[in-house]
Design a protein around this motif. Sequence first.
Motif, short mmCIF file in Angstrom:
data_model
loop_
_atom_site.label_atom_id
_atom_site.label_comp_id
_atom_site.label_asym_id
_atom_site.label_seq_id
_atom_site.Cartn_x
_atom_site.Cartn_y
_atom_site.Cartn_z
N PRO A 82 0.81 -1.23 0.00
CA PRO A 82 0.00 0.00 0.00
C PRO A 82 0.84 1.28 0.00
O PRO A 82 0.40 2.30 -0.53
N ILE A 83 2.02 1.21 0.59
CA ILE A 83 2.91 2.38 0.62
C ILE A 83 3.64 2.52 -0.70
O ILE A 83 3.65 3.58 -1.33
N LEU A 84 4.24 1.43 -1.17
CA LEU A 84 5.12 1.48 -2.34
C LEU A 84 4.38 1.68 -3.65
O LEU A 84 4.92 2.25 -4.60
N LYS A 85 3.13 1.22 -3.72
CA LYS A 85 2.39 1.35 -4.99
C LYS A 85 2.13 2.80 -5.37
O LYS A 85 1.89 3.11 -6.54
N LYS A 86 2.19 3.70 -4.39
CA LYS A 86 1.99 5.13 -4.68
C LYS A 86 3.14 5.69 -5.50
O LYS A 86 2.98 6.69 -6.19
N TYR A 87 4.31 5.05 -5.40
CA TYR A 87 5.50 5.58 -6.06
C TYR A 87 5.88 4.77 -7.30
O TYR A 87 6.37 5.34 -8.28
N TYR A 169 15.20 3.78 -2.39
CA TYR A 169 16.28 4.68 -2.82
C TYR A 169 15.73 5.88 -3.57
O TYR A 169 16.15 7.02 -3.34
N GLN A 170 14.81 5.64 -4.48
CA GLN A 170 14.23 6.72 -5.28
C GLN A 170 13.47 7.73 -4.43
O GLN A 170 13.57 8.94 -4.65
N THR A 171 12.71 7.23 -3.48
CA THR A 171 11.78 8.09 -2.73
C THR A 171 12.36 8.65 -1.45
O THR A 171 11.83 9.62 -0.91
N LYS A 172 13.42 8.02 -0.92
CA LYS A 172 13.98 8.38 0.39
C LYS A 172 12.98 8.10 1.52
O LYS A 172 12.97 8.80 2.53
N LEU A 173 12.14 7.07 1.36
CA LEU A 173 11.25 6.66 2.44
C LEU A 173 12.05 6.25 3.67
O LEU A 173 11.61 6.40 4.80
N VAL A 174 13.22 5.68 3.42
CA VAL A 174 14.20 5.40 4.48
C VAL A 174 15.51 6.01 4.01
O VAL A 174 15.66 6.32 2.81
N PRO A 175 16.47 6.24 4.90
CA PRO A 175 17.74 6.85 4.49
C PRO A 175 18.39 6.10 3.33
O PRO A 175 18.35 4.87 3.27
N ARG A 176 18.97 6.84 2.42
CA ARG A 176 19.54 6.22 1.22
C ARG A 176 20.68 5.26 1.53
O ARG A 176 20.90 4.30 0.79
N VAL A 236 8.21 12.59 2.97
CA VAL A 236 7.93 11.86 1.72
C VAL A 236 6.49 11.37 1.73
O VAL A 236 5.78 11.48 0.73
N ILE A 237 6.05 10.85 2.86
CA ILE A 237 4.67 10.37 3.01
C ILE A 237 3.68 11.51 2.81
O ILE A 237 2.67 11.39 2.12
#
Length: 243
Positions: A82-87, A169-176, A236-237
């Motif tokens: 559900p989180i990743l499908k947005k990106y 990596y693309q979104t920076k949802l977590v540190p790169r 990011v969220i």
Amino acid sequence: MFWYCNNMGKMNSNKKIATTVGVLFIVATVVNIAGTRFIHSVLSSSDWLGMISAGAVQVKLGSFLVFLSALASVSIAIWLYPILKKYNPFLALTAVIFRTIESIFYIVSAIGSLSLINLGQEYLKAGSPRNSYFQTIGNFVLTARDVSGFIFAVIAFSFGGLAYYYIFYQTKLVPRWLSVWGILSCLMLLIAVFSALYNGPPFAIAGTTMILAASIALQEMVLAMWLIVKGFNPSVIASASTE
């Protein structure tokens, strides 16, 4: 006021997902390692066919733990979806598919381990005959089990991991640095698996392969703690919620 409450609800939901995924990472890694060790302690013996009946409890416990790790593994990708499908919906679905394949192969591996218990019991009843069909069948099942658990499952895990680490990596949802560590570790694991496949059976993780595999295990523990404590990057969220 409604907008504020709605945003707070989404933030709490995202935090719940991050915490759940973090716990699942820990469960999948720790339980799989423990289960594999229980099974390996019996099957690594040169006379494993004669000993497996006596070590049946260890093999059953190990197989149960591997089964649990399989459920936890696919659950990681499902909870992340559900989180990743947005990106990136394609890669988010790719992660679910590959981690489902991984889980199936782990379950096949666990079933293979359990089936060897009955074979070992029949082998002892027959008086432990040398060079019998028991050894032939046993070696075939053992190889099929190892290929499922140490080759195909790990390859599927690596591709599934690469899919969501690339989104991270693309979104920076977590540190790169965590994402890069995950990507490199998955690539190292693929190298280790194909190296083991090239060298032939037995396919159990050992030696250099163990060192290469250790990187992703450590990375997942660090990522798990990050998700439990910090969660996903709130900025990011928030930006995704406004789009």
